[in-house]
Design an enzyme around this catalytic site. Structure first.
Site: not given
Length: 720
Positions: A81-82, A132, A136, A235
């Site tokens: 993620d991210d 995603h 964020h 991540h």
């Protein structure tokens, strides 16, 4: 035929400011500073329905029908993620490539737009990408429109970066289905209605807590006990991910020998490929988004650099001015000790065009002087259409005479006065200015040095009531008089103000008098005198009170003419850069009166950007420090000029209106010069500041005159 003063550039400037605001707003949004949704505690939002909390980690909620699936046995989907992140994503990709494993990357749209090359590499190496959100933001408590906007922008970014869209989406701050809150599920439904598969996780390594490589590996292995398949959350951005890189290597090395396969979600679940090709139109829109965000990031970086340059230059200038001011005080004391009093024959020239409001006060101040030598006063009426000539004729006699001529502008009026002058020293002043009783006597004393060819007096703002008056008063004391102290020491005086200046007549004759080549005839003349080898000095005790513009329009006209004329004079004397005078004077003027005002708006814009989108406390503290430094310099300058410090309360307010006005003046002047337009001479409307002897200015001058007279009497008594 003269060209009209340019106006269209103001529309372009306003449009450019609007675009800049939009771009910066976008950059603030991308970095999560605009519209960030606060997260609610879990216990306030309840739980998702049992069908979600007890179901699989991949959920479809399209058309109101809830379906969920789990990973097949001994199948692992490593999800990241991210990202993408330029430091950590490539390292993770290298580890996956080393083990011939594939993963799923849930990307933040803002990072996609920043690093499109990483998206292309992820897809080229057989991995899949998911949505995603764009910033964020925690979508659990966001309105539906915000959720759809986040999804849409991220799809646009993917289309522009790699020409694809994705069917996968993971909510920021989500975890396993069991921990899904009611608010998260509500957001997931909006995502599902948009056609996405919502992806949760089976194993959260909590790498964002930096538990250590061993703990992360153990968490991943535990989620696959008994041969279960699992979606493992990691991540690849958002901080130091060195542990993640090592953990990924060990997770694969641990589970692969046990028969586990590491693949993408779509492949593991036998679904169509997660990415679909974007249309040409979608790619074009996406590429525009990617370009705009890159431009926004570049602009923010550029503003930070300009902020640093402008801030450092402004602070350095203040410090240098203060040092030179202190040295100047010492030099003046030493110079006065060695100076013998002189009283040469003076001619005071007063150019006048429609000065009926203040001309009488000006001439009264000249007649009420304590100058011991011979004095003549010539008023050059430059074709006035009001009662100026009538008032002067009524006052003629005792050395005062009127010289009339057709209107030709201030330089021609002064030249006519010079031609008619009999004195060896010429004093020039404006028709809206008054001298103190001792001004003439003190102004000429530096001529005791035969190397001195001209002298600048100390011009002060008389009409200080209201913000405009106070702001100009502060500017005169700091920006003008402190500068002149430095120029005096460095022997590179660029301007003797039209309000008060003294010249040897032989010097004026040698340089040909005043030129009409520029609208800053005083600057042009001063530079010519300095270049001819004569010294130009500053006499701080010779005070002239001038009427400053009382409103925005009048101030704009005055400063526009000054700035435009100064640039003209700088260009005219550009060859002086080969001389010591030019290297000191023109270099300083170019940096601090032309270039710095052009980049100084970056200080305001970046400060505002920091307050709105960054750390407001830090931004305001930096701004406050700069203001305090200016206040300190202003207080010292006021003290040197024997002025009260009370007007400094207006200094912080000056940062919001007055400084920006001065920036626009420089911009307008440069545009006028570059486009080849010729600015007409602009007269300033007088308000008669000195016409009432009982006004605050009149009382102040009377008080100063009494003090000076008493000091002279005490001095005489001491000698006796």
């Amino acid at each position: 035929m003269k060209k009209r003063d340019p106006r269209a550039h103001w529309f372009l400037l306003a449009f450019g400011c609007f675009l800049l605001a939009c771009i910066l707003l976008m950059n603030g949004y991308v970095n999560g500073a605009v519209g960030e949704v606060p997260r609610k505690p879990v216990d306030e939002s309840g739980q998702a329905p049992p069908e979600v909390t007890q179901g699989g980690p991949v959920v479809s909620a399209k058309d109101g029908e809830l379906r969920s699936v789990r990973m097949p046995r001994k199948t692992v989907a490593l999800t990241f993620d991210d990202g993408p992140d330029p430091r950590w994503t490539p390292q993770i990709l290298d580890v996956l490539k080393k083990h011939d494993a594939r993963g799923s990357f849930f990307m933040v749209g803002g990072n996609v737009a920043k690093h499109p090359e990483l998206v292309q590499r992820v897809l080229a190496e057989g991995h899949e990408v998911g949505n995603h959100s764009y910033t964020h933001a925690d979508l659990a408590d966001a309105p539906d429109w915000r959720i759809r906007l986040e999804l849409s922008l991220t799809q646009r970014a993917l289309s522009g970066a790699a020409g694809v869209k994705t069917r996968l989406m993971r909510l920021p701050y989500s975890g396993s289905p069991l921990g899904t809150t009611g608010a998260q599920w509500k957001a997931a439904q909006v995502v599902g209605e948009a056609g996405y598969l919502v992806v949760f996780t089976d194993g959260d390594t909590k790498d964002w807590q930096h538990p250590g490589v061993e703990a992360m590996v153990q968490s991943a292995v535990d989620s696959t006990k008994g041969g279960r398949g699992a979606i493992i959350m990691l991540h690849d951005a958002g901080g130091d991910r060195a542990e993640v890189v090592k953990a990924v290597d060990q997770i694969i090395a641990t589970l692969k020998p046990r028969g586990y396969e590491f693949t993408t979600l779509a492949e593991a679940l036998k679904l169509p490929k997660s990415e679909v090709a974007a249309t040409d139109g979608e790619q074009m829109i996406g590429q525009t988004l990617v370009f705009t965000q890159s431009l926004a990031q570049w602009l923010v970086t550029a503003m930070w650099v300009l902020f640093g340059i402008a801030g450092a230059a402004a602070v350095l200038r203040l410090l240098v001015l203060l040092v030179f001011a202190h040295l100047h005080v010492r030099k003046v004391k030493e110079r006065n000790l060695d100076r013998r009093p002189i009283s040469p024959f003076l001619t005071v020239i007063v150019p006048a065009y429609n000065e009926e409001v203040g001309i009488e006060a000006t001439l009264r101040s000249l007649q009420d002087n304590d100058y011991p030598g011979e004095l003549e006063i010539i008023v050059v009426d430059d074709g006035s259409t009001d009662r100026t000539a009538e008032i002067v004729r009524a006052m003629e006699g005792n050395g005062l005479r009127l010289l009339g001529k057709k209107n030709g502008g201030k330089p021609s009026a002064l030249n006519a006065g010079i031609d008619a002058a009999r004195g060896e020293i010429i004093i020039m002043m404006d028709g809206d200015t008054v001298f103190q009783r001792d001004t003439l006597r003190k102004l000429v004393q530096p001529f005791a040095d035969p190397k001195v060819g001209a002298i600048s007096g100390n011009a002060k703002v008389a009409n200080r009531k209201g913000l405009w008056g106070r702001w100009q008063h502060i500017e005169y004391v700091i920006g003008f008089n402190l500068d002149r102290r430095m120029f005096d020491l460095l022997q590179c005086m660029p301007t003797i103000p039209g309000a008060i200046g003294a010249f040897r007549k032989e010097v004026l004759d040698a340089v040909g008098g005043l030129s009409e080549d520029t609208l800053a005839e005083d600057t042009d003349l001063t530079m010519a005198i300095s270049r001819s080898g004569w010294q130009v000095v500053y006499e701080e005790t010779a005070i002239a009170w001038t009427e400053a513009p009382s409103g925005l329009h009048q101030l704009w006209k005055q400063r526009y003419r000054w700035c435009y004329g100064t640039i003209q004079a700088m260009w005219k004397h550009r060859s002086s850069l080969r001389e010591p005078f030019g290297r000191r004077c023109l270099s300083y003027l170019t940096v601090f009166q032309v270039l710095l005002p052009l980049i100084a708006p970056a200080v305001d814009v970046y400060t505002l950007y920091g307050v709105l989108f960054g750390d407001p406390v830090k931004s305001l503290v930096i701004w406050l420090v700069v203001v305090l430094l200016q206040a300190g310099a202003a207080a010292y300058a006021l003290r040197l000029d024997r002025e009260k410090v009370q007007p400094l309360w207006a200094l912080p307010l000056q940062q919001f209106v007055y400084r920006q006005l001065m920036y626009l003046v420089v911009i307008q002047s440069l545009v006028t010069v570059v486009t080849g337009n010729r600015l007409d001479w602009q007269t300033i409307r007088r308000t008669g500041t000195f016409s009432d002897p009982n006004s605050a200015v009149g009382r102040h001058m009377a008080s100063e005159n009494r003090k000076e007279q008493k000091a002279e009497e005490d001095k005489t008594a001491t000698h006796a």
